[in-house]
Design an enzyme around this catalytic site. Structure first.
Site, PDB file in Angstrom:
ATOM      1  N   SER A  42       3.000  -2.616   2.258  1.00 48.00           N
ATOM      2  CA  SER A  42       2.510  -2.343   3.566  1.00 48.00           C
ATOM      3  C   SER A  42       1.235  -1.790   3.513  1.00 48.00           C
ATOM      4  O   SER A  42       0.335  -1.979   4.445  1.00 48.00           O
ATOM      5  CB  SER A  42       3.292  -1.024   4.163  1.00 48.00           C
ATOM      6  N   GLY A  79       7.314  -2.730   2.954  1.00 45.05           N
ATOM      7  CA  GLY A  79       8.577  -2.483   2.272  1.00 45.05           C
ATOM      8  C   GLY A  79       8.812  -3.375   1.039  1.00 45.05           C
ATOM      9  O   GLY A  79       9.942  -3.360   0.324  1.00 45.05           O
ATOM     10  N   ASN A 108       6.761   0.904  -3.681  1.00 46.28           N
ATOM     11  CA  ASN A 108       7.896   0.856  -2.942  1.00 46.28           C
ATOM     12  C   ASN A 108       8.904   1.281  -4.059  1.00 46.28           C
ATOM     13  O   ASN A 108      10.122   1.616  -4.042  1.00 46.28           O
ATOM     14  CB  ASN A 108       8.160  -0.361  -2.100  1.00 46.28           C
ATOM     15  N   ASP A 189       2.562   9.467   8.951  1.00 47.14           N
ATOM     16  CA  ASP A 189       3.940   9.353   8.129  1.00 47.14           C
ATOM     17  C   ASP A 189       3.490   9.925   6.799  1.00 47.14           C
ATOM     18  O   ASP A 189       4.172  10.278   5.944  1.00 47.14           O
ATOM     19  CB  ASP A 189       4.530   7.927   7.887  1.00 47.14           C
ATOM     20  N   HIS A 192       1.002   6.153   4.718  1.00 50.74           N
ATOM     21  CA  HIS A 192       0.027   4.883   4.915  1.00 50.74           C
ATOM     22  C   HIS A 192      -1.365   5.463   5.389  1.00 50.74           C
ATOM     23  O   HIS A 192      -1.573   6.538   6.045  1.00 50.74           O
ATOM     24  CB  HIS A 192       0.674   3.960   6.075  1.00 50.74           C
TER      25      HIS A 192
END
Length: 215
Positions: A42, A79, A108, A189, A192
């Protein structure tokens, strides 16, 4: 009669030819068209960003500004894990024949607490696959928050330098150097980065990518 120093003229002509050769070599360093494949997650797939504001899109713009004939293929998926990247890489190499493969993965894996040995094996296999396809490799290092435990976070981060050293590939030590410690550059979040961070992220990559494009 017209007299001239023959040796002097020879030296002048030789010097002029040498200067022209050096100049041509400098411009020819980037003359052959190249393909750069970005295999990422991402952080490279513009998650939460307007299209065209992520570091990969900015890379494409910088190449054009610098008149470097290179095509950027962004094969990043939000992801994505090292396992997923490894599974997709063979097809991407066959289809695109890249000159440089940028591997920006692993975050991830760590955030999910996956076995580090498996991640390391996947990285090693992706590097080997890229080299077999005659592509140079730029491995991009990542760090995770310390709440995953000091031992795990340190072992995870050390994988990148270890593989770069053993495989003799170029390494970006930490993709988010200079931005990860600035809370204002995170999206809501807290994972990011905002668009404002991506020019710096590109700079972190560029200093290691540029030499690969000129070789």
């Amino acid at each position: 009669m017209l007299f001239f120093n023959q040796k002097g003229w020879v030296r002048r002509i030789y010097g002029l030819m040498l200067t022209m050769t050096i100049a041509l070599c400098g411009t020819a360093a980037y003359s052959a068209s190249k393909t750069v494949l970005v295999l990422g997650d991402s952080l490279s797939a513009e998650y939460g960003l307007a299209r065209g504001t992520g570091w990969v899109a900015l890379l494409d713009q910088r190449l054009k500004q610098k008149k470097i004939d290179a095509t950027v293929i962004n094969a990043s998926i939000s992801g994505e894990t090292t396992s997923g990247g490894k599974a997709r890489l063979a097809s991407l190499l066959s289809k695109n024949h890249p000159d440089v493969v940028i591997i920006e993965l692993g975050g991830n894996d760590a955030l999910r607490g996956l076995a580090l040995g498996a991640s390391e094996t996947n990285f090693r296999d992706m590097i080997a696959m890229s080299k077999t396809a005659k592509a140079k490799v730029l491995l991009v290092g990542m760090q995770i928050p310390p709440n995953y435990g000091r031992e795990y976070t340190e072992k995870f981060f050390s994988i990148y330098a270890k593989l770069a050293r053993e495989s003799k590939v170029e390494l970006v030590p930490f993709l988010l150097e200079g931005v990860a410690d600035k809370p204002e550059l995170f999206q809501a979040d807290r994972i990011h980065m905002t668009a404002q961070a991506h020019p710096r992220i590109l700079d972190n990559v560029w200093s290691h990518l540029q030499p690969l494009l000129s070789r």
